[in-house]
Design a protein around this motif. Structure first.
Motif, PDB file in Angstrom:
ATOM      1  N   SER A  94       0.631   3.601   1.928  1.00  0.00           N
ATOM      2  CA  SER A  94       0.991   3.968   3.299  1.00  0.00           C
ATOM      3  C   SER A  94       2.130   3.092   3.846  1.00  0.00           C
ATOM      4  O   SER A  94       2.815   3.492   4.782  1.00  0.00           O
ATOM      5  CB  SER A  94      -0.227   3.970   4.227  1.00  0.00           C
ATOM      6  OG  SER A  94      -0.884   2.752   4.189  1.00  0.00           O
ATOM      7  N   ASP A 125      -8.961  -2.317   1.838  1.00  0.00           N
ATOM      8  CA  ASP A 125      -8.357  -1.006   2.053  1.00  0.00           C
ATOM      9  C   ASP A 125      -8.749  -0.019   0.967  1.00  0.00           C
ATOM     10  O   ASP A 125      -9.632   0.819   1.157  1.00  0.00           O
ATOM     11  CB  ASP A 125      -6.825  -1.126   2.173  1.00  0.00           C
ATOM     12  CG  ASP A 125      -6.159   0.195   2.547  1.00  0.00           C
ATOM     13  OD1 ASP A 125      -6.845   1.228   2.523  1.00  0.00           O
ATOM     14  OD2 ASP A 125      -4.958   0.206   2.857  1.00  0.00           O
ATOM     15  N   CYS A 171       0.846  -1.191   0.000  1.00  0.00           N
ATOM     16  CA  CYS A 171       0.000   0.000   0.000  1.00  0.00           C
ATOM     17  C   CYS A 171       0.884   1.244   0.000  1.00  0.00           C
ATOM     18  O   CYS A 171       2.009   1.219   0.513  1.00  0.00           O
ATOM     19  CB  CYS A 171      -0.872  -0.029   1.250  1.00  0.00           C
ATOM     20  SG  CYS A 171      -1.984   1.372   1.414  1.00  0.00           S
ATOM     21  N   HIS A 217      -0.692  -4.490   5.499  1.00  0.00           N
ATOM     22  CA  HIS A 217      -2.005  -4.544   6.143  1.00  0.00           C
ATOM     23  C   HIS A 217      -3.128  -4.878   5.169  1.00  0.00           C
ATOM     24  O   HIS A 217      -4.288  -4.724   5.491  1.00  0.00           O
ATOM     25  CB  HIS A 217      -2.292  -3.202   6.836  1.00  0.00           C
ATOM     26  CG  HIS A 217      -2.174  -2.034   5.899  1.00  0.00           C
ATOM     27  ND1 HIS A 217      -1.097  -1.193   5.902  1.00  0.00           N
ATOM     28  CD2 HIS A 217      -2.980  -1.598   4.915  1.00  0.00           C
ATOM     29  CE1 HIS A 217      -1.248  -0.274   4.956  1.00  0.00           C
ATOM     30  NE2 HIS A 217      -2.390  -0.503   4.337  1.00  0.00           N
ATOM     31  N   GLU A 218      -2.776  -5.304   3.966  1.00  0.00           N
ATOM     32  CA  GLU A 218      -3.824  -5.666   2.999  1.00  0.00           C
ATOM     33  C   GLU A 218      -3.707  -7.157   2.714  1.00  0.00           C
ATOM     34  O   GLU A 218      -2.658  -7.614   2.262  1.00  0.00           O
ATOM     35  CB  GLU A 218      -3.614  -4.891   1.690  1.00  0.00           C
ATOM     36  CG  GLU A 218      -3.733  -3.391   1.848  1.00  0.00           C
ATOM     37  CD  GLU A 218      -3.531  -2.649   0.519  1.00  0.00           C
ATOM     38  OE1 GLU A 218      -3.150  -3.285  -0.491  1.00  0.00           O
ATOM     39  OE2 GLU A 218      -3.750  -1.438   0.509  1.00  0.00           O
TER      40      GLU A 218
HETATM   41 ZN   LIG Z   1      -3.271   0.834   3.086  1.00  0.00          ZN
END
Ligand SMILES: [Zn+2]
Ligand SMILES: [Zn+2]
Length: 348
Positions: free
Chosen positions: A40, A153, A38, A60-61
């Motif tokens: 981020s 996300d 991502c 986190h995905e």
């Molecule tokens: Zn993300």
């Protein structure tokens, strides 16, 4: 198991780490079948967001299959196909009850361990998911892994951004940034009825996809985007700006392109200490400003139930696929947009 861990600024290490175990009775262990990198994650990678422990599993995905469950888990079984938002949520606290699941009082972000506390991430073969019943979202077999991954996300974030902007079929709108989230925001704005939708980016390849998704592409390097937008709005400026970049320059451009009384909706992760416009400018614009992390659990559920994700070719933005052993290269390709990379995914 194999995992990509944070090894210091711009250091992603593919290494063998111990497999996660059930620690609390509401946990499940998910075997990850697809994991995303991502925008981020790049804040962590470059050290713009600091504090993460070295050795933390990144990311986190993810989507995957449940392989182990704690005793109190009711909704999921071994073999359940699931997608996950990027944070955990309890389903019971004040914030969960009002749909702001990203601010759950007990919630944590995946891929962030600081001073030994927090959750390891998803760029790995397995992940531990606490509060699984209220964190995970079931993924039926008719929804592809790619769609599930983007729901967890960035498609949810794009939809949240467009809703916060108050998009309808009457206004003139601008999306600043045509990276993965910007492209998702275009589809979301179209879903909400946007007809006059401009999309700004410096990359002509990204603008090409923005156009395919239904936006009017503008490259500020080669066109006077501001006068085109003023021309389209009787010199007023846009009704709302969707700012997905998260930089001071993008926010500055947003207020410059906005009409008085308009809305700026920001979902780019901002790390600057100050706003790039003054309180006086905000007052003089009668600015409405909405910003923050998307409650992805809430949106993923809604976008599945209302069959919105099913309607759009969101997976077109996935341009690059890597194995975990090529993780360092995957970060480099995604970060530097090598070979016109838009979205990179990992197959653990
Ligand atoms: Zn993300
Ligand atoms: Zn909660």
């Amino acid at each position: 198991m194999q995992a990509l861990t944070f090894g210091g600024i711009e250091q992603i290490v593919c290494q063998s780490v111990s497999e996660p175990q059930i620690l609390e009775q509401g946990d499940v262990i998910v075997q990850i079948t697809l994991s995303g990198i991502c925008g981020s994650d790049l804040h962590v990678y470059h050290g713009r967001e600091a504090g993460i422990d070295e050795g933390t599993v990144m990311g986190h995905e993810f989507v995957g299959t449940v392989v182990d469950t704690g005793k109190t888990v009711k909704k999921f079984y071994k073999g359940s196909r699931v997608l996950s938002p990027f944070t955990t949520s309890c389903g019971e606290c004040f914030y969960c009850r009002i749909g702001l699941t990203c601010r759950c009082e007990k919630g944590d972000l995946f891929g962030w361990v600081q001073n030994g506390h927090g959750l390891h991430g998803a760029q790995a073969q397995y992940i531990r998911v606490p509060m699984a019943d209220t964190t995970l979202v079931p993924l039926s077999n008719d929804i592809s892994e790619e769609k599930g991954l983007l729901l967890g996300d960035i498609f949810s974030t794009g939809y949240f951004c467009a809703e916060n902007a108050g998009v309808n079929n009457k206004g003139t709108y601008v999306i600043i940034g045509c990276g993965p989230v910007g492209l998702m925001t275009i589809l979301a704005a179209k879903d909400l009825g946007a007809e006059n939708l401009f999309a700004l980016d410096h990359s002509n390849e990204r603008l090409q996809m923005a156009k395919e998704f239904g936006a009017i592409p503008l490259n500020p390097l080669t066109t006077d985007a501001r006068s085109i937008i003023l021309n389209a709005t009787n010199d007023r400026g846009a009704d709302a700006i969707m700012e997905v970049v998260g930089s001071p320059d993008a926010l500055r451009l947003a207020i410059d392109l906005l009409r008085p009384g308009g809305t700026i909706s920001s979902v780019g992760v901002h790390t600057a200490k100050n706003f790039s416009f003054s309180p006086g400018e905000a007052y003089d614009k009668n600015l409405v400003y909405k910003i923050g992390r998307c409650p992805a659990h809430y949106y993923a559920g809604k976008l599945l139930k209302e069959q919105i994700i099913q309607r759009y070719p969101v997976e077109k933005i996935i341009t690059h696929h890597f194995g975990l052993t090529d993780g360092a290269r995957a970060y480099e390709v995604f970060d530097k947009k090598i070979d016109n990379c838009i979205k990179a995914v990992l197959h653990p």
